[in-house]
Design a protein around this motif. Structure first.
Motif: not given
Length: 384
Positions: A33-44
């Motif tokens: 498993a490779q860990i990714a530090d990310v963000s996400g944007v959406g309507e909900d």
């Protein structure tokens, strides 16, 4: 040591084995498993999490495939990898979330499955090593059989091979109906490959000739110990089916036979239908795995031929590209096939990947080059 002491020791050993097994399982999961530090944007929240998961997969893919390959294979990556992002995620740990500027925001650490046998890693391997070639599979019936079998089992074999090829990472698997394109075809007859080739929509045509033998499993004649009488063969009510196939791997552009092989498998079941179906499906999965191996060997061959298609209104750009190819290390036997209606076709022999050839051309040529499409054995570029 008393009985109680022995029991305590046994319980301790048992607990230690359980703890060790859990630790090994955890380490195995961490390894793949490779860990990714990310963000996400959406309507909900749900859409923001989906965006974050896609970004995590994109980040991990980027560590295995360079940006040049990603750009040249953009449609493949977008459609075949990122669209399935959720299926590649093993864990999500949300660090921060909430409403920001009218949208929902999520910051998370996401574990992406990088097990060597996972679907994601198979897709990455395919893009890196083979260029994700376009493959068409056609299966005919090799010997005498009733009409039902001639129609049923080749189609079943094709479907199982295609399904396994997709599982192994190929994304451009072409349905046989598109290959024939309304041509009159009998699956009970030998296939004339020349009637289907050359085919610019494929890199490789896989031709399989299927045969299937089925029979009852009987015990040999024996002597009854009680009466001394000779007893004839005794049926076990079990059915044995042997499926075999002869396969040709053909380059769709030239008709060149790249490789041939034969595979066989058998299945024992309590009915003809179950036994035959199982044998055909098992055989098909073996064939798909061999196809991948054949194409991998072909991709690493010393003189793998690549077709370079150049779209331009000015022939001087074609001459410039041909000259650059002739002076490119690792490229040999540069041959111009034709130039008409603003399109030139050039063949080369090289161990380099098409994307690498394109990058080296951009460095050598003064004209502006843009990559339009690329597969395992074909690259289309525009020059201006």
């Amino acid at each position: 040591m008393g009985i109680r002491g022995i029991h305590r020791r046994e319980r301790f050993i048992m607990r230690w084995k359980v703890v060790t097994a859990m630790l090994l399982l955890a380490l195995n999961n961490i390894t793949y498993a490779q860990i990714a530090d990310v963000s996400g944007v959406g309507e909900d929240r749900d859409s923001a999490l989906r965006d974050a998961k896609r970004n995590a997969v994109e980040q991990v893919v980027g560590t295995y495939i360079n940006s040049e390959t990603l750009v040249s294979q953009a449609s493949v990556v977008s459609d075949e990898i990122y669209a399935k992002s959720v299926g590649f995620i093993t864990d999500v740990r949300v660090i921060d979330e909430g409403k920001r500027n009218g949208s929902y925001y999520v910051h998370a650490k996401i574990d992406v499955n990088t097990n060597p046998n996972s679907e994601l890693m198979n897709r990455i391997e395919m893009i890196k090593a083979l260029g994700d070639p376009r493959i068409g599979v056609v299966v005919t019936y090799y010997s005498d059989a009733d009409n039902v079998a001639k129609k049923k089992y080749p189609l079943m074999c094709e479907a199982a091979i295609n399904r396994k090829l997709v599982e192994l990472g190929f994304s451009h698997v072409i349905d046989s109906a598109l290959i024939y394109n309304e041509k009159n075809f009998d699956r009970g007859m030998a296939l004339d490959a020349s009637a289907l080739l050359p085919n610019p929509e494929m890199d490789y045509l896989i031709i399989g000739k299927l045969d299937l033998h089925t029979g009852n499993i009987s015990l040999p004649r024996y002597t009854d110990l009680g009466s001394g009488d000779l007893v004839e063969n005794f049926s076990t009510n079990l059915i044995n089916s042997v499926a075999e196939i002869n396969v040709e791997v053909v380059k769709a552009a030239t008709g060149e036979v790249v490789n041939t092989f034969r595979s066989e498998t058998k299945s024992i079941n309590n009915s003809n239908n179950s036994s035959e179906n199982t044998a055909v499906v098992q055989l098909s999965e073996i064939v798909a795995t061999k196809i991948k191996s054949v194409l991998a060997n072909k991709a690493s061959a010393a003189d793998n031929q690549i077709q370079v298609e150049i779209e331009t209104d000015n022939y001087k750009f074609v001459s410039e590209i041909i000259t650059a190819l002739k002076h490119t290390a690792g490229v040999s036997n540069v041959q111009e096939k034709n130039f008409s209606n603003g399109k030139a076709t050039v063949t080369i022999e090289t161990t380099l990947k098409p994307q690498t050839v394109f990058r080296m051309l951009k460095e050598k040529c003064k004209c502006n080059l843009f990559i339009k499409n690329v597969t395992a054995n074909n690259i289309v570029i525009t020059a201006e």
